[in-house]
Design a protein around this motif. Structure first.
Motif, short mmCIF file in Angstrom:
data_model
loop_
_atom_site.label_atom_id
_atom_site.label_comp_id
_atom_site.label_asym_id
_atom_site.label_seq_id
_atom_site.Cartn_x
_atom_site.Cartn_y
_atom_site.Cartn_z
N THR A 1 0.84 -1.19 0.00
CA THR A 1 0.00 0.00 0.00
C THR A 1 0.88 1.25 0.00
N ALA A 2 0.23 2.40 -0.08
CA ALA A 2 0.96 3.67 -0.11
C ALA A 2 1.79 3.89 1.15
N ASP A 3 1.34 3.32 2.28
CA ASP A 3 2.04 3.51 3.56
C ASP A 3 3.17 2.52 3.78
N ASP A 4 3.30 1.53 2.91
CA ASP A 4 4.36 0.53 3.08
C ASP A 4 5.70 1.09 2.60
N TRP A 5 6.78 0.51 3.13
CA TRP A 5 8.13 0.94 2.75
C TRP A 5 8.42 0.53 1.32
N LEU A 6 9.03 1.41 0.57
CA LEU A 6 9.35 1.11 -0.83
C LEU A 6 10.35 -0.04 -0.90
#
Length: 316
Positions: free
Chosen positions: A210-215
């Motif tokens: 998701t957008a909040d996960d670490w790249l």
């Protein structure tokens, strides 16, 4: 000129007590833990020579000169660059004492020395490091490391910044990356190049999240720490036959190629996230010999000759 006037009541502050106050103040001001650790390490070097119960008011310019000589005598092979590192961090502590009126005010100078040219990855090494692995056959870690190498070459981000990038920080529509965890604590935006955009889009089809996960995550989807990224790059580079393993060299490589390609140094300053222009100026000076590349193509005199085919010379 040294000012000998001290604030009343501050003459009895010891080096030990002054440093405790320094660390407390800097911690409250939000300095990064790494910076605090650096000051603590330098204090150990400083207190090896200036004993901890020494009064701050007794520290003079001669004390600093003695500190320099002390470490040169202990380690004859120590470089002036290392000595200057000690001095810069030590004077941050001592200038704090001066501001508080604990010791006389005087200027602490660094040693004049030639700065070595910063090492970079060669074109051949970059070719080895950026060769895409077979996604169907390689591990996720190897593929992720390849993406990280491409990311560092394409953005010049520091390792700490890379560890803290979330998927949502990548704005593919506007072709930019939002950086929030940076050295000077001033969030800023860097461009997202078309090549890196393609690489990250493909990577995220495997990474998901998701957008909040670490790249960049470990195999369990958790955040990678600085040491983990450093170790991953070291292993990756060695596997590719590249002996250099420093992640920071990607920043130097980015800067050198930017300068030699005729990039605007002021834009480079923004991309690298430097508060002042000093470091960019160093890059320009460091790679001065390489600036001879394609010199005839860019300087005004040779351009004139190329356009007209000749240049008229007066008779002697």
């Amino acid at each position: 000129m040294q000012k000998l006037t001290l604030q009343a009541g501050n003459e009895g502050k010891s080096l030990r007590d002054g440093f405790k106050e320094f660390i407390q103040t800097k911690t409250l001001l939000g300095l990064a833990p790494e910076t605090i650790t650096t000051y603590q390490n330098v204090y150990r070097f400083l207190s090896d020579y200036i004993k901890e119960d020494t009064l701050c008011s007794d520290i003079t310019n001669d004390t600093i000169l003695g500190f320099i000589q002390y470490h040169k005598d202990r380690n004859p092979n120590i470089s002036n660059i290392t000595i200057n590192s000690y001095i810069r961090n030590s004077r941050a502590i001592l200038y704090f004492f001066m501001e508080r009126g604990y010791m006389p005010q005087f200027k602490i100078k660094i040693i004049k020395c030639e700065k070595p040219i910063k090492e970079v990855y060669t074109d051949h090494e970059i070719q080895l490091l950026t060769a895409k692995p077979d996604i169907k056959r390689c591990s996720f870690a190897e593929y992720r490391n390849w993406v990280m190498v491409c990311y560092m070459l394409g953005t010049a981000n520091r390792v700490k910044t890379i560890c803290n990038i979330r998927i949502g920080d990548i704005d593919f529509d506007n072709e930019e990356i939002q950086l929030s965890t940076v050295k000077n604590k001033r969030a800023y935006i860097v461009p997202l190049s078309p090549t890196l955009s393609k690489i990250l889009k493909e990577y995220l089809t495997y990474r998901k999240g998701t957008a909040d996960d670490w790249l960049f995550c470990n195999q369990f989807g958790k955040q990678m720490c600085k040491d983990a990224v450093t170790a991953a790059i070291r292993t990756y580079n060695h596997k590719r036959g590249v002996s250099k393993t420093s992640s920071h060299l990607f920043r130097h490589t980015f800067a050198k190629n930017w300068i030699l390609s005729g990039g605007d140094p002021f834009r480079l300053q923004k991309i690298l996230g430097h508060r002042s222009f000093d470091m960019v100026r160093e890059y320009v000076e460091m790679y001065g010999n390489d600036l001879k590349l394609n010199y005839a193509q860019f300087n005004a005199l040779d351009q004139k000759v190329q356009m007209t085919g000749h240049i008229k010379m007066g008779k002697k």
